[in-house]
Design a protein around this motif. Structure first.
Motif, PDB file in Angstrom:
ATOM      1  N   LYS A  99      -9.093   5.246  -7.088  1.00  0.00           N
ATOM      2  CA  LYS A  99      -9.431   6.351  -7.998  1.00  0.00           C
ATOM      3  C   LYS A  99      -8.282   6.652  -8.962  1.00  0.00           C
ATOM      4  O   LYS A  99      -8.267   7.691  -9.616  1.00  0.00           O
ATOM      5  CB  LYS A  99      -9.771   7.597  -7.187  1.00  0.00           C
ATOM      6  N   ILE A 100      -7.312   5.759  -9.039  1.00  0.00           N
ATOM      7  CA  ILE A 100      -6.192   6.008  -9.952  1.00  0.00           C
ATOM      8  C   ILE A 100      -6.735   6.160 -11.379  1.00  0.00           C
ATOM      9  O   ILE A 100      -7.583   5.381 -11.818  1.00  0.00           O
ATOM     10  CB  ILE A 100      -5.147   4.864  -9.876  1.00  0.00           C
ATOM     11  N   VAL A 131       0.830  -1.205   0.000  1.00  0.00           N
ATOM     12  CA  VAL A 131       0.000   0.000   0.000  1.00  0.00           C
ATOM     13  C   VAL A 131       0.864   1.254   0.000  1.00  0.00           C
ATOM     14  O   VAL A 131       0.531   2.248  -0.632  1.00  0.00           O
ATOM     15  CB  VAL A 131      -0.962  -0.033   1.217  1.00  0.00           C
ATOM     16  N   LYS A 145       1.020   6.194   1.628  1.00  0.00           N
ATOM     17  CA  LYS A 145      -0.268   6.900   1.556  1.00  0.00           C
ATOM     18  C   LYS A 145      -1.348   6.225   2.399  1.00  0.00           C
ATOM     19  O   LYS A 145      -2.331   6.852   2.762  1.00  0.00           O
ATOM     20  CB  LYS A 145      -0.739   6.936   0.093  1.00  0.00           C
ATOM     21  N   SER A 167      -3.088   0.624  -4.981  1.00  0.00           N
ATOM     22  CA  SER A 167      -3.970   0.623  -3.815  1.00  0.00           C
ATOM     23  C   SER A 167      -4.969   1.782  -3.854  1.00  0.00           C
ATOM     24  O   SER A 167      -5.753   1.950  -2.936  1.00  0.00           O
ATOM     25  CB  SER A 167      -3.132   0.708  -2.548  1.00  0.00           C
ATOM     26  N   ASP A 168      -4.923   2.574  -4.927  1.00  0.00           N
ATOM     27  CA  ASP A 168      -5.808   3.740  -5.030  1.00  0.00           C
ATOM     28  C   ASP A 168      -6.998   3.403  -5.937  1.00  0.00           C
ATOM     29  O   ASP A 168      -6.836   3.211  -7.139  1.00  0.00           O
ATOM     30  CB  ASP A 168      -5.014   4.921  -5.607  1.00  0.00           C
ATOM     31  N   ALA A 201      -7.105   2.713   1.034  1.00  0.00           N
ATOM     32  CA  ALA A 201      -8.429   3.299   0.851  1.00  0.00           C
ATOM     33  C   ALA A 201      -9.406   2.389   1.587  1.00  0.00           C
ATOM     34  O   ALA A 201      -9.587   1.234   1.215  1.00  0.00           O
ATOM     35  CB  ALA A 201      -8.773   3.373  -0.629  1.00  0.00           C
ATOM     36  N   HIS A 251     -11.765  -0.842   0.542  1.00  0.00           N
ATOM     37  CA  HIS A 251     -11.361  -1.365  -0.766  1.00  0.00           C
ATOM     38  C   HIS A 251     -10.276  -2.422  -0.628  1.00  0.00           C
ATOM     39  O   HIS A 251      -9.575  -2.489   0.370  1.00  0.00           O
ATOM     40  CB  HIS A 251     -10.838  -0.227  -1.641  1.00  0.00           C
ATOM     41  N   ARG A 269      -8.859  -0.574  -7.744  1.00  0.00           N
ATOM     42  CA  ARG A 269      -9.803  -0.047  -8.727  1.00  0.00           C
ATOM     43  C   ARG A 269     -10.294  -1.182  -9.607  1.00  0.00           C
ATOM     44  O   ARG A 269      -9.491  -1.916 -10.202  1.00  0.00           O
ATOM     45  CB  ARG A 269      -9.117   1.007  -9.590  1.00  0.00           C
TER      46      ARG A 269
END
Lengths: 185, 351
Positions: free
Chosen positions: B108-109, B51, B54, B105-106, B57, B60, B66
């Motif tokens: 919203k990437i 991860v 950062k 790990s995002d 999320a 998730h 995503r």
């Protein structure tokens, strides 16, 4: 055979000691598998699940035998606190022996994870898929696992105390060895 | 025998014995739990490394966060039966719940920034068994063992600029992987991507013969690749929009092709490709029929644990499926407990 029984029956002893092996194996696999990423994890998890179901069946039989044969009485000179601990811990042990496998099976069901035992025996889900339910069951299974082990340690300490310090015959009521029961009659 | 000094001595001995028994058992437990092994790579450490600084999320997946759900079918053509007795290789149509995703790990990437694309599937057969698959579009994996993968993640995140150099000089295969990530031509669609198991598995057929295999999903759609400037100009959700549009128009298909290792092939090391002339068997077609947003879709609460295999398949000497299983379970536990951060919106009934 009208004399009062001094110990647990041979069948109860056999169940007790085989479950000691099962439960300790499950607890050690359980705590190990949560913290390791090694390949032997997979087979250990399968052993854990299989032992869990075997343990559930044994616990049901054991409960039945307990209801039929009851437990031998504790020594009459046992201090009140020790008597209270001895009697209440029995209930907790039975709840854990029956509850832990059901929690494990239930949490896998709630996470839609298949329950596959040895030789690919597959069990059906017993609960609907639900994240909240899963979280509650998974945390309960985790925490009660630690509690179970702590209780087993306390139980072992108490048994040794009965044997080494009080030498009051309580240890002998469940001691391994199937013929001892007969010799005392 | 009844002298006070002797009896108090024997009491002390007894208490010492009890303490020793309980103490040894407790120590054995602590040892098994890894409390004395701070260097043990736990699932928690692996995920923290994945991860990055950062943080996750909440709600998730910790990696490949995503994604979008699909439902479809797998049509087994029967050819796989020579390799595995799994029901899924008997001719027939089996339901699939899957997920297209991108690494990271995002959740919203932006899609144009995705470095690796992935594909997961759960194929269910009438015997109640499941085959769970999590594949990516890379031809080989980044590291030969989970321990090396962890070392790679740690070296990449390290403030010491020499850390990555040290890792890559000991593990030159990471440079091949990074070169692939940087330079491979991106297609315009998940529907045009090939997805690979990377890890090897063992197939066991009805007569008990074992084969070590890897598998790939080969797209029916012809790949149209994008130049970097074309890719960069696409909207942040272009992959998602594209797959929703395509599937609405017509079902999208992949052939599932199984590659069989020869004796001596590197089955334990997913960074090593097998020679191109290895025997392949086309075992069926996976068809994606319907797309659904993940938050209300049927894939959200599924852990695509690659160690969930039907009878007729098992893990091989490749150490990754076990490590992935442990890490995925940890990720699953976390995100399920964080469900409030990623709730169903109610457009679809709770399962």
């Amino acid at each position: 055979m009208t004399t009062r029984r001094n110990g647990f029956t041979a069948s109860q002893r056999l169940l007790h000691w085989s479950m000691v092996v099962c439960i300790l194996a499950m607890i050690f696999i359980g705590v190990g598998m949560l913290t390791a990423i090694t390949p032997k994890n997979l087979i250990l998890i399968q052993i854990h699940k299989t032992l869990g179901i075997v343990g559930l069946a044994l616990a049901l039989i054991r409960l039945m035998l307990r209801l039929i044969y009851r437990a031998p009485p504790l020594p009459s000179d046992l201090p009140v606190l020790m008597r209270l601990a001895a009697e209440s811990s029995q209930y907790v042990f039975y709840l854990l022996m029956l509850g832990m496998p059901l929690l494990g099976w239930g949490m896998l069901s709630a996470s839609s994870h298949p329950v596959v035992l040895f030789s690919n025996v597959q069990l059906p889900p017993i609960l609907p898929v639900n994240p909240h339910l899963y979280t509650v069951l998974q945390r309960a299974h985790d925490c009660l696992g630690f509690l179970f082990f702590a209780l087993i340690l306390a139980h072992a300490a108490a048994l040794l105390f009965h044997k080494l310090v009080r030498n009051d015959g309580v240890f002998e009521t469940m001691a391994p060895g199937l013929s001892r029961d007969e010799s005392k009659r | 025998m009844q002298q006070p000094s002797e009896s108090s001595r024997s009491l002390l001995t007894s208490i010492a014995t009890i303490t020793a028994v309980v103490g040894v058992a407790a120590l054995a437990f602590a040892y098994t739990a890894g409390w004395f092994s701070p260097s043990r790579i736990t699932p928690a450490k692996m995920l923290t490394a994945l991860v990055g600084a950062k943080g996750p999320a909440l709600g998730h997946r910790r990696n490949h966060a995503r994604g979008i759900c699909f439902t479809g079918v797998f049509d087994g053509n029967g050819n796989g039966a020579e390799l595995s007795s799994a029901r899924v290789f008997q001719p027939g149509e089996y339901p699939v719940v899957g997920r297209f995703n991108v690494a990271g790990s995002d959740p919203k990437i932006p899609d144009p920034m995705a470095q690796v694309r992935g594909f997961s599937a759960r194929i269910s057969t009438p015997d109640g068994q499941e085959w769970r698959i999590a594949a990516i579009d890379a031809p080989v994996f980044a590291a030969p063992t989970p321990q090396d993968f962890y070392a790679f993640l740690s070296a990449s995140a390290s403030k010491d600029p020499a850390a990555f150099k040290r890792y890559s000089s000991a593990h030159p295969e990471i440079l091949t992987f990074i070169a692939w990530v940087k330079n491979h031509a991106r297609t315009e669609s998940w529907a045009e991507d090939r997805f690979n198991s990377l890890d090897s598995f063992v197939f066991i057929n009805a007569s008990g013969a074992k084969s070590v295999v890897r598998w790939s999903f080969l797209p029916a759609a012809k790949a149209v690749t994008l130049r970097p400037d074309e890719l960069a100009a696409l909207p942040p959700n272009f992959l998602e929009q594209d797959i929703v549009d395509r599937v609405a128009m017509e079902p999208q298909r992949w052939e599932l092709v199984v590659t069989v290792a020869n004796p001596g092939d590197p089955t334990a090391d997913p960074t090593k490709a097998w020679p191109a002339d290895r025997r392949t068997v086309d075992v069926g077609t996976l068809t994606v029929l319907e797309m659904e947003q993940e938050e209300d879709g049927p894939c959200r609460d599924i852990n695509y644990d690659p160690s969930v295999l039907p009878s007729g398949m098992s893990t091989s000497d490749d150490p990754f499926p076990a490590a992935r299983s442990a890490a995925y379970r940890f990720s699953y536990d976390r995100r399920m407990s964080e469900e409030a951060h990623y709730p169903r919106t109610g457009t679809r009934a709770e399962p």
